[in-house]
Design a protein around this motif. Structure first.
Motif, short mmCIF file in Angstrom:
data_model
loop_
_atom_site.label_atom_id
_atom_site.label_comp_id
_atom_site.label_asym_id
_atom_site.label_seq_id
_atom_site.Cartn_x
_atom_site.Cartn_y
_atom_site.Cartn_z
N TRP A 2 -70.78 12.60 -138.27
CA TRP A 2 -69.33 12.74 -138.47
C TRP A 2 -68.75 13.97 -137.78
CZ3 TRP A 2 -66.17 9.57 -141.80
CH2 TRP A 2 -64.85 10.03 -141.93
N GLN A 3 -69.42 15.10 -137.94
CA GLN A 3 -68.88 16.35 -137.41
C GLN A 3 -68.86 16.40 -135.88
OE1 GLN A 3 -70.81 19.67 -139.33
NE2 GLN A 3 -70.04 19.11 -141.36
N GLN A 4 -69.51 15.41 -135.24
CA GLN A 4 -69.48 15.34 -133.78
C GLN A 4 -68.32 14.49 -133.26
OE1 GLN A 4 -71.65 17.19 -131.91
NE2 GLN A 4 -72.27 17.98 -133.92
N ILE A 5 -67.62 13.81 -134.17
CA ILE A 5 -66.54 12.91 -133.73
C ILE A 5 -65.19 13.31 -134.34
CG2 ILE A 5 -68.08 10.96 -133.29
CD1 ILE A 5 -67.24 9.79 -136.00
N THR A 6 -65.05 14.55 -134.73
CA THR A 6 -63.79 15.00 -135.35
C THR A 6 -62.62 14.95 -134.38
OG1 THR A 6 -64.41 17.30 -134.84
CG2 THR A 6 -64.94 16.48 -137.04
N ALA A 7 -62.89 14.95 -133.08
CA ALA A 7 -61.80 14.90 -132.09
C ALA A 7 -61.16 13.52 -132.02
CB ALA A 7 -62.32 15.30 -130.71
N PHE A 8 -61.82 12.52 -132.58
CA PHE A 8 -61.29 11.15 -132.56
C PHE A 8 -60.43 10.90 -133.79
CE2 PHE A 8 -65.08 11.00 -129.96
CZ PHE A 8 -64.74 10.15 -128.92
N SER A 9 -59.44 10.01 -133.65
CA SER A 9 -58.63 9.59 -134.79
C SER A 9 -59.14 8.25 -135.30
CB SER A 9 -57.16 9.46 -134.40
OG SER A 9 -56.96 8.31 -133.60
N SER A 10 -58.64 7.81 -136.43
CA SER A 10 -59.08 6.53 -136.99
C SER A 10 -58.74 5.37 -136.06
CB SER A 10 -58.44 6.30 -138.37
OG SER A 10 -57.04 6.22 -138.26
N ASN A 11 -57.66 5.52 -135.27
CA ASN A 11 -57.25 4.45 -134.36
C ASN A 11 -58.19 4.29 -133.17
OD1 ASN A 11 -55.01 3.77 -135.86
ND2 ASN A 11 -53.66 5.17 -134.77
N ASP A 12 -59.08 5.26 -132.96
CA ASP A 12 -60.02 5.18 -131.85
C ASP A 12 -61.23 4.32 -132.18
OD1 ASP A 12 -58.65 6.90 -130.04
OD2 ASP A 12 -59.29 8.62 -131.24
#
Length: 347
Positions: A291-301
């Motif tokens: 999870w902490q590696q994908i914080t730059a993404f939003s739920s819409n991604d």
């Protein structure tokens, strides 16, 4: 597609006059109530700009896509109070549209789908669905009948769109079960209109979810989250059921993990929510290598059919979904029972 683009450019003046002779309200009378009061609109295959101008006049921010330079240049000569952003682009790539990094409340394909080759339609639909905001609408008109000029047109069917809707998690509604006559008076041409909607993934109910996440115990919060996840799958992806009997329904655990991710993403990343008032307890599926590696993404991604080219991102998403699946299996799926009993709801 190149032949069609050449035709629309070469015959631009005549086509603009023809298209503009029929008002927007007449051509699109079946879905006028679906027009959003505000937001972003994408008009793919905008042609003369008639539809784009109408929507812009409603106060909407419109991106108009038209690959035929001849007809696009004429359309751009019109002025409207709310400017239209024109792009030279086309399906299935929509390269310039994706560079905008924008999601849309409404996407319109008017008299376009019959030009898309059958082999490119699934990809086109996937691309379009990924551009929708939650609750966003995709309107596609279907042209039935022969073509008397050199344009290439392929057979279309509402059933094909229904299949794609099920595949990519959109709700489907055929607005014209009976084919309607052509507004330009062509006797051998008929039309249908399909309205597709990307269901809201539930993240709009922040007050309710915030109260549950902060005040409930871990097991209770996870139980509610799992129930909300299953509800969203039932609303938006009913075709995902692997098996259904009078006793049970089987769903892919990966799909459950995906919707769980979409549900929790804004709550954790944007609102910094903890599992409970004790901030040291943390959430079981939040891992440093996931999870902490994908914080730059939003739920819409995150959606079915999304493509990620970076291997590190792929591994982080895989790890995150695996961690979520493990949490679901060991917590809410294990401890959710029928009221007043020890009988488990999930297996």
């Amino acid at each position: 597609m190149t032949t069609n683009i050449t035709y629309y450019s070469a015959n631009a003046s005549a086509l603009v006059k023809q298209y503009d002779s029929v008002p927007f309200e007449t051509v699109h009378k079946d879905w006028l109530k679906a027009i959003p009061k505000e937001g972003m609109v994408l008009d793919v295959g905008a042609g003369s700009g008639r539809d784009a101008r109408y929507l812009a006049a409603k106060g909407l921010s419109v991106v108009a896509v038209e690959p035929a330079v001849g007809i696009r240049e004429i359309a751009q000569e019109y002025t409207v109070a709310n400017p239209i952003h024109w792009l030279s682009d086309s399906l299935p790539e929509l390269t310039e549209v994706f560079r905008l990094q924008t999601k849309f409340d409404l996407i319109l394909l008017s008299a376009v789908w019959m030009h898309i080759t059958p082999s490119e339609r699934e990809r086109s639909f996937r691309k379009l669905s990924s551009l929708l905001k939650p609750s966003g609408k995709l309107v596609i008109s279907l042209r039935h009948g022969s073509c008397a000029d050199e344009r290439t047109m392929y057979p279309v069917s509402a059933d094909e769109l229904a299949k794609f809707a099920s595949q990519f998690g959109l709700s489907y509604r055929l607005l014209t079960p009976e084919k309607s006559n052509d507004e330009l008076g062509r006797a051998d041409v008929q039309w249908q209109t399909v309205l597709l909607t990307l269901p809201d993934n539930g993240t709009g109910a922040f007050p309710l979810i915030r109260n549950i996440v902060i005040n409930d115990s871990k097991s209770s919060t996870y139980k509610v989250a799992l129930l909300r996840t299953l509800l969203r799958i039932a609303e938006g992806h009913p075709g995902a059921v692997i098996e259904q009997t009078n006793e049970h329904v089987i769903l892919p655990v990966g799909l459950v993990a995906l919707y769980w991710l979409k549900l929790y993403k804004p709550l954790i990343d944007k609102f910094e929510m903890q599992q409970s008032s004790n901030s040291s307890r943390g959430l079981g599926f939040i891992k440093t290598d996931g999870w902490q590696q994908i914080t730059a993404f939003s739920s819409n991604d995150f959606y079915i059919g999304a493509h990620y080219s970076d291997s590190a991102t792929v591994q982080a998403i895989y790890r995150t979904l695996k961690d979520i699946a493990s949490t679901v299996k060991n917590m809410p799926a294990k401890h959710t029972t029928l009221p007043g009993t020890d009988i488990g709801v999930f297996m």
